[in-house]
Design a protein around this motif. Structure first.
Motif, short mmCIF file in Angstrom:
data_model
loop_
_atom_site.label_atom_id
_atom_site.label_comp_id
_atom_site.label_asym_id
_atom_site.label_seq_id
_atom_site.Cartn_x
_atom_site.Cartn_y
_atom_site.Cartn_z
N VAL A 1 0.75 -1.60 0.16
CA VAL A 1 0.14 0.16 -0.31
C VAL A 1 0.98 1.34 0.40
CG1 VAL A 1 -1.70 1.17 1.41
CG2 VAL A 1 -2.18 -1.18 0.94
N VAL B 1 3.07 2.10 -3.31
CA VAL B 1 2.78 2.16 -4.48
C VAL B 1 2.62 4.45 -4.29
CG1 VAL B 1 0.35 2.50 -5.43
CG2 VAL B 1 0.65 0.31 -4.71
N TYR B 2 2.03 4.37 -3.21
CA TYR B 2 2.78 5.80 -3.35
C TYR B 2 3.53 6.26 -3.17
CZ TYR B 2 -2.18 5.02 -2.06
OH TYR B 2 -3.94 4.55 -2.44
N TYR C 1 4.26 6.96 -7.11
CA TYR C 1 3.80 7.77 -7.49
C TYR C 1 4.46 8.83 -6.93
CZ TYR C 1 -0.67 4.97 -8.76
OH TYR C 1 -1.12 4.13 -9.18
N GLY D 1 -2.71 9.64 -2.00
CA GLY D 1 -3.05 8.39 -1.64
C GLY D 1 -1.96 8.24 0.33
N PHE E 1 -4.96 8.46 1.11
CA PHE E 1 -5.93 7.00 1.76
C PHE E 1 -5.06 5.49 2.01
CE2 PHE E 1 -6.45 3.39 -1.87
CZ PHE E 1 -7.98 3.58 -1.78
N ALA E 2 -4.04 5.87 2.03
CA ALA E 2 -2.88 4.69 2.96
C ALA E 2 -2.83 5.26 4.29
CB ALA E 2 -1.48 4.23 2.66
N LEU F 1 -10.92 -2.38 -1.69
CA LEU F 1 -10.04 -0.98 -1.48
C LEU F 1 -9.08 -1.62 -1.92
CD1 LEU F 1 -11.22 1.74 1.10
CD2 LEU F 1 -11.93 1.63 -0.36
N LEU F 2 -8.41 -2.51 -1.60
CA LEU F 2 -6.76 -2.76 -2.13
C LEU F 2 -6.68 -3.47 -3.77
CD1 LEU F 2 -5.77 -5.29 1.10
CD2 LEU F 2 -5.34 -3.13 0.23
N GLN G 1 -7.00 -0.61 -5.87
CA GLN G 1 -5.63 -0.24 -5.55
C GLN G 1 -4.73 -0.19 -6.70
OE1 GLN G 1 -2.83 -0.76 -2.76
NE2 GLN G 1 -2.04 1.64 -2.90
N LYS G 2 -4.43 -1.96 -6.59
CA LYS G 2 -4.07 -2.78 -7.87
C LYS G 2 -3.96 -1.87 -9.46
CE LYS G 2 -1.30 -7.39 -8.62
NZ LYS G 2 -1.63 -8.78 -8.61
N GLU H 1 -8.88 7.23 -14.58
CA GLU H 1 -8.58 6.69 -13.00
C GLU H 1 -9.79 6.04 -12.78
OE1 GLU H 1 -7.38 7.38 -8.59
OE2 GLU H 1 -6.89 9.01 -9.95
#
Length: 407
Positions: free
Chosen positions: A107, A110-111, A114, A134, A137-138, A204-205, A208-209, A269
């Motif tokens: 998690v 990922v951010y 970015y 994120g 979000f995280a 949610l996971l 995200q992927k 997105e």
């Protein structure tokens, strides 16, 4: 939703010819069974996860003269693996169905990735906005897994009971005008179970992927090869009109172009990649999908400076009687659910994206500094526990009654 570890990123030059390589026919016309990211691995189990093998196969496919559309999945898989390596993510182990504990490090990664992309290429505004959003979000993922946070089962029950108490104080003729999701929170929030929360986290996971798998390959191709990388995606049929225009706006090299690309990529997105997944989530597990998506709308606030919390952007505002002449009830709680397509997009396009654009255009030095703050530090400030008193205060004590307008 970062100690943004800015790694030295090599330039990925993929050979356009191959003197000896694998037979590319095994990697043509792959269907992408895992394109939505719900399972472990890459876009399809038929494709390897080894970068060297993919690079060789891609070179062989190019050299064979095959139509690029036939090796589109191989192309996407190659750049996905490059992106996962840059993000320090193990694609083989990235399985949303395994739950939060097994994916928590990913998690974050990922951010961080970015933000790495936008720090290397400031024109990539979508990845910058995604990285900052994120942070929240995280933080929400950590809150969902934290027994002391409001998204624990007792916390949800507490919030639902508080909403029920408030609604009991509203005149019966007005209750029906309150958002249905708020009423559901009051009646069903106290019934949320740990299985409901686990299901929601898994949803949610997966989203995200899915976003990572769609957006990161083209960003990595651009980062390594510039326009040449995006042109190959276009030849392979991987760009629709919206995203092709987004990249053209970036190639234009103007502020206006970067702002246009940000909105177009955000639209991809939210309105293309995960729109169906949000629909299924909000409609899942009976009414509990609505309860939990509204909970995250209530508690969410993207970490992009200038962005309003959902309940400030679109607060509850209902008349007690005649809409023209009666007093009105106001509450700083959202009059919409993030899971619903149209209000979600209005919030992003009218508030979140413009806030990011203003930040990078009007305060570039501050923006650059913010984008380099360690991710862990940013996320700690976005956790719900330190914000919980303010949230409960909004829910329980800041409802206001405006008098009827003078005649």
């Amino acid at each position: 939703m970062v100690c943004l570890a800015i790694c030295a990123v090599c330039t990925f030059v993929v050979p356009t010819t191959a003197t000896a390589g694998p037979d590319p026919s095994a990697y043509l016309d792959v269907a992408e069974a895992n394109r939505d990211g719900t399972a472990a691995g890459g876009v399809d189990p038929a494709l390897p996860l080894d970068r060297a093998i993919l690079e060789s196969a891609l070179g062989a496919a190019r050299a064979s003269g095959a139509d690029p559309r036939r090796y589109a999945s191989l192309l996407r898989q190659y750049w996905l693996v490059v992106g996962a390596e840059n993000a320090h993510i193990d694609l083989a182990g990235w399985d949303p169905s395994r739950g939060l504990a097994a994916n928590l490090e990913t998690v974050n990664d990922v951010y961080v990735n970015y933000l790495r992309l936008t720090n290397k290429h400031p024109e990539l505004c979508w990845s910058g906005m995604a990285g900052l959003a994120g942070v929240s979000f995280a933080a929400g993922f950590y809150d969902l897994g934290d027994a002391s946070a409001i998204f624990s089962v007792p916390g949800v029950h507490q919030l639902g009971s508080a909403a029920a108490d408030l609604i009991r104080g509203v005149p019966p003729e007005v209750v029906g005008r309150l958002p249905e999701d708020l009423r559901l929170l009051a009646t069903e929030g106290p019934r949320v179970t740990s299985a409901d929360l686990d299901w929601y986290i898994g949803r949610l996971l997966a989203m995200q992927k899915h976003i990572f798998m769609d957006m990161v390959p083209m960003h990595e191709a651009y980062s390594a090869l510039g326009r040449e990388g995006i042109d190959e995606f276009a030849r392979a049929g991987l760009l629709d009109d919206n995203i092709a225009r987004a990249w053209q706006s970036i190639f234009d090299g103007t502020r206006q172009g970067n702002a246009d690309a940000l909105v177009r990529m955000a639209s991809r997105e939210q309105n293309q990649i995960i729109a169906d997944q949000w629909d299924a989530t909000s409609g899942g597990r009976g009414v509990m999908g609505r309860v939990m998506t509204y909970l995250t709308t209530v508690a969410g606030k993207p970490a992009v400076p200038g962005t309003r919390a959902p309940g400030v952007y679109a607060p509850i505002d209902v008349p007690l009687g005649d809409p023209v002449v009666s007093p009105r009830l106001h509450a700083p709680l959202p009059d919409f659910n993030w899971a619903d397509r149209e209000p979600r997009w209005r919030y992003i396009s009218e508030d979140l994206a413009p806030s990011y654009t203003r930040m990078v255009e009007e305060r570039p030095d501050k923006a650059a500094a913010l984008l380099r703050i360690p991710f862990a530090d940013q996320m700690a400030g976005g956790r719900l526990v330190p914000r919980l008193p303010d949230l409960l205060h909004d829910l329980t004590s800041t409802w206001e009654l405006d008098p009827a307008p003078a005649r």
